[in-house]
Design an enzyme around this catalytic site. Sequence first.
Site, PDB file in Angstrom:
ATOM      1  N   ARG A   1       0.853  -1.196   0.000  1.00 13.18           N
ATOM      2  CA  ARG A   1       0.000   0.000   0.000  1.00 13.18           C
ATOM      3  C   ARG A   1       0.884   1.239   0.000  1.00 13.18           C
ATOM      4  O   ARG A   1       1.897   1.299   0.730  1.00 13.18           O
ATOM      5  CB  ARG A   1      -0.894   0.026   1.251  1.00 13.18           C
ATOM      6  CG  ARG A   1      -2.043  -0.956   1.241  1.00 13.18           C
ATOM      7  CD  ARG A   1      -3.092  -0.608   0.178  1.00 13.18           C
ATOM      8  NE  ARG A   1      -4.216  -1.540   0.171  1.00 13.18           N
ATOM      9  CZ  ARG A   1      -4.295  -2.634  -0.586  1.00 13.18           C
ATOM     10  NH1 ARG A   1      -3.304  -2.955  -1.409  1.00 13.18           N
ATOM     11  NH2 ARG A   1      -5.365  -3.406  -0.551  1.00 13.18           N
TER      12      ARG A   1
ATOM     13  N   HIS B   1      -0.507  -0.129  -9.726  1.00 11.46           N
ATOM     14  CA  HIS B   1      -1.217  -1.057  -8.836  1.00 11.46           C
ATOM     15  C   HIS B   1      -1.773  -2.259  -9.612  1.00 11.46           C
ATOM     16  O   HIS B   1      -2.987  -2.508  -9.609  1.00 11.46           O
ATOM     17  CB  HIS B   1      -2.330  -0.318  -8.081  1.00 11.46           C
ATOM     18  CG  HIS B   1      -2.713  -0.999  -6.781  1.00 11.46           C
ATOM     19  ND1 HIS B   1      -3.132  -0.330  -5.661  1.00 11.46           N
ATOM     20  CD2 HIS B   1      -2.751  -2.317  -6.430  1.00 11.46           C
ATOM     21  CE1 HIS B   1      -3.401  -1.174  -4.687  1.00 11.46           C
ATOM     22  NE2 HIS B   1      -3.174  -2.397  -5.137  1.00 11.46           N
TER      23      HIS B   1
ATOM     24  N   GLU C   1      -3.451   7.353  -5.104  1.00 10.03           N
ATOM     25  CA  GLU C   1      -3.568   6.607  -6.359  1.00 10.03           C
ATOM     26  C   GLU C   1      -4.738   7.174  -7.139  1.00 10.03           C
ATOM     27  O   GLU C   1      -5.812   7.318  -6.560  1.00 10.03           O
ATOM     28  CB  GLU C   1      -3.784   5.124  -6.084  1.00 10.03           C
ATOM     29  CG  GLU C   1      -2.523   4.492  -5.558  1.00 10.03           C
ATOM     30  CD  GLU C   1      -2.592   2.977  -5.400  1.00 10.03           C
ATOM     31  OE1 GLU C   1      -3.635   2.388  -5.742  1.00 10.03           O
ATOM     32  OE2 GLU C   1      -1.605   2.404  -4.929  1.00 10.03           O
TER      33      GLU C   1
HETATM   34  C1  DGY Z   1      -5.473  -6.206  -2.969  1.00 14.32           C
HETATM   35  O1  DGY Z   1      -6.120  -7.202  -3.299  1.00 14.32           O
HETATM   36  O2  DGY Z   1      -5.451  -5.775  -1.821  1.00 14.32           O
HETATM   37  C2  DGY Z   1      -4.659  -5.562  -4.050  1.00 14.32           C
HETATM   38  O3  DGY Z   1      -4.059  -4.414  -3.641  1.00 14.32           O
HETATM   39  C3  DGY Z   1      -5.463  -5.366  -5.319  1.00 14.32           C
HETATM   40  O4  DGY Z   1      -5.582  -6.603  -5.885  1.00 14.32           O
END
Ligand code: DGY
Length: 332
Positions: A243, A291, A272
């Site tokens: 993240r 991402h 983002e």
């Molecule tokens: C998640 O699943 O948490 C990812 O960041 C997106 O697939």
Amino acid sequence: MSSENKSKIFVARNIPDAGLDLIRGACDADIWLEPLPPSRDVLLEAIAGCEGVISLLTERVDSEFFEAAGQQLKVVSNYAVGFNNIDVAEATRRGIRVGNTPGVLTDATADMAFTLLIATARRIVEAADYVRNGEWKTWEPRGHIGMDLCNKTIGIVGMGRIGFAMAKRCRGGWGMDVLYHDQFQNEDAETQLAARRVDLDTLLSESDFVSVHVDLNETTTGMFDAGAFERMKSTAIFINSARGPLHVGQDLFDALASGKIFAAGLDVTDPEPILDNDPLLSLPNCLVVPHIASGTVSSRNGMAEIAANNLLAGLADQPLPCWVNPEVDGSP
Ligand code: DGY
């Protein structure tokens, strides 16, 4: 069954058919098909009267959301393994089940973390741009020198499923020593990968590469700040596929621009999408992708299936297959 008898649900984006096919017939489904997420106002309007919602990381699921949905809301099924966009405590207080999609994206995410590592170590994007820009004139004995990967030390921050999968690639394929930092001991990592659990300072100072795989929460937000980059080797590479807010963007920029660390590979940013004028984008030693770590066919289809099954279970007052707050019991 007529749509009057079916549960009204909202799906916040056009997720793969592997999931939509499971819910289209079973629910009175409103599926948001636009490429960009609904605005907050549109979202709050769309969920009014819904019994279930499939949300994405882009939807903030909080008191306002629950109020807008109404008391009949039973389940919020997040199309993601992470659920930092959801106020789970508030959902639990209201008796609303929350689901996520673990497991099916583990390998895809670890592959992306490793891709970012090898691409930054070997300066792949810089080198490809060099060719595209017509700058390649000869074979250069001192040109585009990168970092070796074999027999180095990988530091894994967060030895859960994805951290383990990343460590496995580094250990099995490249013979790296594995250090890890985690609140819990991971015996499999220690026995199968000879991983050594250390405190964060030791990990930062002894690792050649640092890859972060922790949840985003109050404790972990900003954990990679100027102090953390200061402790890392000047040859170190920082990888974040978890993240964006885990690292402090300005501090990372300073560390990269000043040569405090060698490079960074980011699948995630804060915010983002990253702003067009974010200084990180001006750096040749910072590789940013949008991402996409879970972006493989099997991973996204698997996420869609789990999200749909979580939703259907919640609508039926059943335990969710992947249940974030099982303390909300099965009673309606
Ligand atoms: C998640 O699943 O948490 C990812 O960041 C997106 O697939």
